[in-house]
Design a protein around this motif. Sequence first.
Motif, PDB file in Angstrom:
ATOM      1  N   HIS A  81      41.122  -3.372   3.908  1.00 37.53           N
ATOM      2  CA  HIS A  81      40.625  -3.933   2.643  1.00 37.53           C
ATOM      3  C   HIS A  81      39.188  -4.370   2.891  1.00 37.53           C
ATOM      4  O   HIS A  81      38.919  -5.193   3.777  1.00 37.53           O
ATOM      5  CB  HIS A  81      41.477  -5.121   2.191  1.00 37.53           C
ATOM      6  N   HIS A  82      38.259  -3.834   2.111  1.00 41.16           N
ATOM      7  CA  HIS A  82      36.830  -4.052   2.365  1.00 41.16           C
ATOM      8  C   HIS A  82      36.185  -4.678   1.129  1.00 41.16           C
ATOM      9  O   HIS A  82      36.290  -4.140   0.019  1.00 41.16           O
ATOM     10  CB  HIS A  82      36.141  -2.730   2.699  1.00 41.16           C
ATOM     11  N   GLY A  83      35.535  -5.812   1.321  1.00 43.44           N
ATOM     12  CA  GLY A  83      34.952  -6.534   0.207  1.00 43.44           C
ATOM     13  C   GLY A  83      33.441  -6.555   0.232  1.00 43.44           C
ATOM     14  O   GLY A  83      32.827  -6.563   1.304  1.00 43.44           O
ATOM     15  N   ALA A  84      32.849  -6.559  -0.961  1.00 44.68           N
ATOM     16  CA  ALA A  84      31.397  -6.672  -1.102  1.00 44.68           C
ATOM     17  C   ALA A  84      31.110  -7.662  -2.222  1.00 44.68           C
ATOM     18  O   ALA A  84      31.790  -7.662  -3.255  1.00 44.68           O
ATOM     19  CB  ALA A  84      30.763  -5.316  -1.402  1.00 44.68           C
ATOM     20  N   ILE A  85      30.102  -8.502  -2.030  1.00 48.65           N
ATOM     21  CA  ILE A  85      29.723  -9.501  -3.024  1.00 48.65           C
ATOM     22  C   ILE A  85      28.822  -8.853  -4.071  1.00 48.65           C
ATOM     23  O   ILE A  85      27.827  -8.200  -3.728  1.00 48.65           O
ATOM     24  CB  ILE A  85      28.998 -10.685  -2.360  1.00 48.65           C
ATOM     25  N   ASP A  86      29.179  -9.030  -5.362  1.00 49.03           N
ATOM     26  CA  ASP A  86      28.337  -8.465  -6.417  1.00 49.03           C
ATOM     27  C   ASP A  86      27.248  -9.455  -6.830  1.00 49.03           C
ATOM     28  O   ASP A  86      27.129 -10.549  -6.259  1.00 49.03           O
ATOM     29  CB  ASP A  86      29.179  -8.002  -7.609  1.00 49.03           C
ATOM     30  N   SER A  87      26.466  -9.099  -7.824  1.00 52.06           N
ATOM     31  CA  SER A  87      25.303  -9.902  -8.199  1.00 52.06           C
ATOM     32  C   SER A  87      25.671 -11.263  -8.770  1.00 52.06           C
ATOM     33  O   SER A  87      24.834 -12.162  -8.828  1.00 52.06           O
ATOM     34  CB  SER A  87      24.453  -9.138  -9.213  1.00 52.06           C
ATOM     35  N   GLN A  88      26.942 -11.434  -9.205  1.00 52.91           N
ATOM     36  CA  GLN A  88      27.372 -12.708  -9.761  1.00 52.91           C
ATOM     37  C   GLN A  88      28.198 -13.533  -8.792  1.00 52.91           C
ATOM     38  O   GLN A  88      28.752 -14.571  -9.162  1.00 52.91           O
ATOM     39  CB  GLN A  88      28.173 -12.464 -11.045  1.00 52.91           C
ATOM     40  N   GLY A  89      28.286 -13.076  -7.550  1.00 55.95           N
ATOM     41  CA  GLY A  89      29.014 -13.834  -6.543  1.00 55.95           C
ATOM     42  C   GLY A  89      30.496 -13.551  -6.482  1.00 55.95           C
ATOM     43  O   GLY A  89      31.232 -14.263  -5.785  1.00 55.95           O
ATOM     44  N   ASN A  90      30.965 -12.517  -7.167  1.00 52.82           N
ATOM     45  CA  ASN A  90      32.371 -12.132  -7.107  1.00 52.82           C
ATOM     46  C   ASN A  90      32.606 -11.193  -5.929  1.00 52.82           C
ATOM     47  O   ASN A  90      31.731 -10.403  -5.576  1.00 52.82           O
ATOM     48  CB  ASN A  90      32.790 -11.426  -8.400  1.00 52.82           C
ATOM     49  N   LEU A  91      33.782 -11.274  -5.334  1.00 52.05           N
ATOM     50  CA  LEU A  91      34.139 -10.406  -4.214  1.00 52.05           C
ATOM     51  C   LEU A  91      34.862  -9.175  -4.750  1.00 52.05           C
ATOM     52  O   LEU A  91      35.987  -9.274  -5.252  1.00 52.05           O
ATOM     53  CB  LEU A  91      35.028 -11.161  -3.222  1.00 52.05           C
ATOM     54  N   GLN A  92      34.193  -8.023  -4.665  1.00 50.96           N
ATOM     55  CA  GLN A  92      34.764  -6.751  -5.107  1.00 50.96           C
ATOM     56  C   GLN A  92      35.386  -6.058  -3.904  1.00 50.96           C
ATOM     57  O   GLN A  92      34.712  -5.809  -2.908  1.00 50.96           O
ATOM     58  CB  GLN A  92      33.681  -5.860  -5.711  1.00 50.96           C
ATOM     59  N   VAL A  93      36.691  -5.769  -3.976  1.00 48.71           N
ATOM     60  CA  VAL A  93      37.415  -5.244  -2.822  1.00 48.71           C
ATOM     61  C   VAL A  93      37.936  -3.842  -3.119  1.00 48.71           C
ATOM     62  O   VAL A  93      38.473  -3.579  -4.202  1.00 48.71           O
ATOM     63  CB  VAL A  93      38.600  -6.157  -2.455  1.00 48.71           C
ATOM     64  N   VAL A  94      37.750  -2.940  -2.167  1.00 50.19           N
ATOM     65  CA  VAL A  94      38.337  -1.609  -2.245  1.00 50.19           C
ATOM     66  C   VAL A  94      39.250  -1.420  -1.040  1.00 50.19           C
ATOM     67  O   VAL A  94      39.054  -2.018   0.013  1.00 50.19           O
ATOM     68  CB  VAL A  94      37.268  -0.495  -2.277  1.00 50.19           C
ATOM     69  N   VAL A  95      40.261  -0.580  -1.226  1.00 51.64           N
ATOM     70  CA  VAL A  95      41.251  -0.340  -0.181  1.00 51.64           C
ATOM     71  C   VAL A  95      41.048   1.060   0.377  1.00 51.64           C
ATOM     72  O   VAL A  95      40.994   2.031  -0.378  1.00 51.64           O
ATOM     73  CB  VAL A  95      42.683  -0.490  -0.738  1.00 51.64           C
ATOM     74  N   GLY A  96      40.912   1.150   1.690  1.00 53.18           N
ATOM     75  CA  GLY A  96      40.747   2.443   2.336  1.00 53.18           C
ATOM     76  C   GLY A  96      39.328   2.674   2.795  1.00 53.18           C
ATOM     77  O   GLY A  96      38.376   2.430   2.049  1.00 53.18           O
ATOM     78  N   SER A  97      39.162   3.162   4.023  1.00 51.38           N
ATOM     79  CA  SER A  97      37.827   3.353   4.589  1.00 51.38           C
ATOM     80  C   SER A  97      37.021   4.402   3.837  1.00 51.38           C
ATOM     81  O   SER A  97      35.812   4.285   3.693  1.00 51.38           O
ATOM     82  CB  SER A  97      37.947   3.751   6.065  1.00 51.38           C
ATOM     83  N   ASP A  98      37.682   5.437   3.326  1.00 51.25           N
ATOM     84  CA  ASP A  98      36.959   6.462   2.577  1.00 51.25           C
ATOM     85  C   ASP A  98      36.354   5.883   1.300  1.00 51.25           C
ATOM     86  O   ASP A  98      35.225   6.189   0.938  1.00 51.25           O
ATOM     87  CB  ASP A  98      37.902   7.621   2.214  1.00 51.25           C
ATOM     88  N   LEU A  99      37.121   5.018   0.654  1.00 48.38           N
ATOM     89  CA  LEU A  99      36.637   4.420  -0.585  1.00 48.38           C
ATOM     90  C   LEU A  99      35.442   3.517  -0.340  1.00 48.38           C
ATOM     91  O   LEU A  99      34.488   3.504  -1.097  1.00 48.38           O
ATOM     92  CB  LEU A  99      37.765   3.622  -1.253  1.00 48.38           C
ATOM     93  N   VAL A 100      35.482   2.734   0.716  1.00 50.71           N
ATOM     94  CA  VAL A 100      34.371   1.820   0.970  1.00 50.71           C
ATOM     95  C   VAL A 100      33.114   2.597   1.328  1.00 50.71           C
ATOM     96  O   VAL A 100      32.004   2.213   0.990  1.00 50.71           O
ATOM     97  CB  VAL A 100      34.731   0.783   2.042  1.00 50.71           C
ATOM     98  N   LYS A 101      33.265   3.754   1.994  1.00 52.02           N
ATOM     99  CA  LYS A 101      32.098   4.576   2.290  1.00 52.02           C
ATOM    100  C   LYS A 101      31.468   5.099   1.006  1.00 52.02           C
ATOM    101  O   LYS A 101      30.255   5.093   0.843  1.00 52.02           O
ATOM    102  CB  LYS A 101      32.518   5.756   3.190  1.00 52.02           C
ATOM    103  N   GLU A 102      32.341   5.522   0.050  1.00 55.08           N
ATOM    104  CA  GLU A 102      31.820   5.997  -1.224  1.00 55.08           C
ATOM    105  C   GLU A 102      31.085   4.888  -1.955  1.00 55.08           C
ATOM    106  O   GLU A 102      30.035   5.108  -2.563  1.00 55.08           O
ATOM    107  CB  GLU A 102      32.978   6.514  -2.093  1.00 55.08           C
ATOM    108  N   THR A 103      31.630   3.653  -1.888  1.00 51.32           N
ATOM    109  CA  THR A 103      30.999   2.521  -2.568  1.00 51.32           C
ATOM    110  C   THR A 103      29.639   2.220  -1.973  1.00 51.32           C
ATOM    111  O   THR A 103      28.662   1.959  -2.669  1.00 51.32           O
ATOM    112  CB  THR A 103      31.903   1.277  -2.469  1.00 51.32           C
ATOM    113  N   GLN A 104      29.550   2.266  -0.637  1.00 50.30           N
ATOM    114  CA  GLN A 104      28.281   1.968   0.032  1.00 50.30           C
ATOM    115  C   GLN A 104      27.240   3.037  -0.267  1.00 50.30           C
ATOM    116  O   GLN A 104      26.048   2.759  -0.367  1.00 50.30           O
ATOM    117  CB  GLN A 104      28.513   1.836   1.537  1.00 50.30           C
ATOM    118  N   GLU A 105      27.686   4.282  -0.410  1.00 52.63           N
ATOM    119  CA  GLU A 105      26.747   5.368  -0.717  1.00 52.63           C
ATOM    120  C   GLU A 105      26.234   5.261  -2.153  1.00 52.63           C
ATOM    121  O   GLU A 105      25.123   5.601  -2.458  1.00 52.63           O
ATOM    122  CB  GLU A 105      27.436   6.719  -0.503  1.00 52.63           C
TER     123      GLU A 105
END
Length: 695
Positions: free
Chosen positions: A671-695
């Motif tokens: 489970h991989h989380g990233a903080i958005d511009s409003q301070g909310n923790l957006q979480v995606v499940v799965g390493s492939d998904l988090v790579k897509e989000t970072q790209e």
Amino acid sequence: MTYDVCIDIGGTFTDCLVADQNGDISIFKAPTTPGEFEKGFIDVLNVAAEGFGLQPRAFIEQIALIVHGSTVSTNALVEKKTVRVGLLLNDGHQDMLVLREGPRKGAFEWKLDYPEPYVPRNLTQTVVGRIDARGKVITPLDEAGVRAAAHHFKVSGVEALAVGLLWSVVNPSHELRVAEILAEELPGIPVTLSHEINPMPREYKRVIAAAIDASIRPIVQTYIKRLETALTSGGFHGELLLANCIGGMMPLSEMLQKPIYSVMSGPTLAPMAALALSDEPDIIVGDMGGTTFDVSALRGHQLIITPDSMIHDDSLGIPKVDVRSVGAGGGSIASVDIGGLLHVGPQSAGARPGPACYGQGGLAPTVTDANVVLGIVDPDYFLGGKMKLDTDAAIAAVSQIASALGIGVQEAAWSIYTTANHNMVSAIEEITVREGLNPRESFFVCGGGATAIHIAEMVDILGLTSYMIPRFMAGLSAFGGLISDICREDNAVFLTSDAAFNAKGVTATLGFLTQRGTSFFDGAGVAGENRSFEFSFRGRYEFQSFEIEVPFDAPGGQVTADMLPDLVEAFHQMHERIYSIRSDNDTVEFVAWKSRAVGKRDGQDLLNSQRIAQQSGPVVPKGARQVYLGPQDGKQNLAVYDLRGLGESATVSGPCLVENETFTAYLKSDHHGAIDSQGNLQVVVGSDLVKETQE
């Protein structure tokens, strides 16, 4: 400095969100005070005043607006502590609330006690007089019979009255005259008329709504009076709005006229917040508080309004935002039955005495106690350290379950934790899978102080791939109140069909409804540029038993004959969405019409102001904590991150804990989380998904 405040009273804690004139938001909590909710209301304002370094009166005097989600009416109905109600119906229809709508029971419920009517038969009187479906008086009203019924109610000691006469939605003259007579015979006793509280052609829904409204009217009136007195004594001179069950706010005067709209109003604010926080079309909102887990589903980025909400064995009668509740909160009590099966809830430790770890005399093991034993909750940082938890008391409570099951204390705590998770998963499936919706296609928004502790496992069970832990998760409903609009709904019956569509009649009906909405806007002080209307109709195929609600566009409240094909197609599509079939060759009947008057507030401006700085430097945990993660993984040393120290674009990966002053989030592996511009923790499940989000 001026402040806008939203206060949401929960089963265990009362939440208070405060927005200052710069748009900065702070959250505060205080224990709920059952039986004296206005005391808890003032208590949390005092806590907020302390947080701003002000004396309570100095703070309250600077509050321009308070919006409030109340549980007073809901608690009265759930606990069956309403007032004594008398009900007046047409002659020959005394059993309307006994027979209800004759719903079909489950195929395997072969032995079922017939439920008692909401108003007992000894408090239900009838009167001669009849109006037909076209509004024609068939039998004159027997006024002497009304006075005789009033005498019966008087000697029976009723505290409120409900009147439900046939076809009063077409011609209300008999109901209005009955109200005049009752006012003469029983002065001071409030009267609810069915055609005013729920103008729809279904007799049972109209009458049950009137009966429920009457049964809580004195309770809501008393609470509002006490609240106003407490606020005025504290120095408040601003505006007070109350949440309603249709997804918005009402001025006090409106709620006093229709107190039934306060029923289950608090939980409707969480989906309102979710709509503002996420652009996802399909959203599941889970709000886990101290007593219940409230879950709702949003489709097409719209609230789902249901006409079939239940209070015990009766329909609420009026439409409301579809929110389902189960007894799975942080205070839910764990027990082992005679067969050795573990149960969690629905009984709750509530606010008094609360979980054992609160140190207020509670001895029963609860979900919160289990989370303390597991190490997920830091006993020294609960509510930011303002409330210390008693770990020994939590262990002693959970030990009761351990002994009953013959396992260790940590294994028992894990069993409580996972059982609570599955209870909440069942509630989510109830509002998605059983309604023909695939939860895997939804985005999950967490609400309530405890949801983020449990969400990771629930997401894995359901097969979801993304979820949000909002910055104000612990006060999500209160946040929804801060940004919600003022709204009111009005209904009117006007029967027509696509075989002989009466466009002029429909336009006249909408004109009547918008006139009511305009009067509402005037009373609420809504500026002209902030006013808007939304329209819908209740329709059915000819000979169908029940109608469905269909939204449609009517610029300026005008309906013309050339709009008919669009209205009919909208009905076919909605019918297909709900029932998976459509019948294009059948006649479509339009039964009733609804307008929703919406007074826009500056909620979106407040939301847009919630911007945080970019992450500067590497993401560093504030510490680590030993957490028991079940028999398979045992104890693990998990990194603990402080949410307040994470900027926009900061990322964290599980297993780990993320803490805020008002909640703890547990992220599982992958489970991989990233903080958005409003301070909310957006979480995606799965390493492939988090790579897509970072790209």
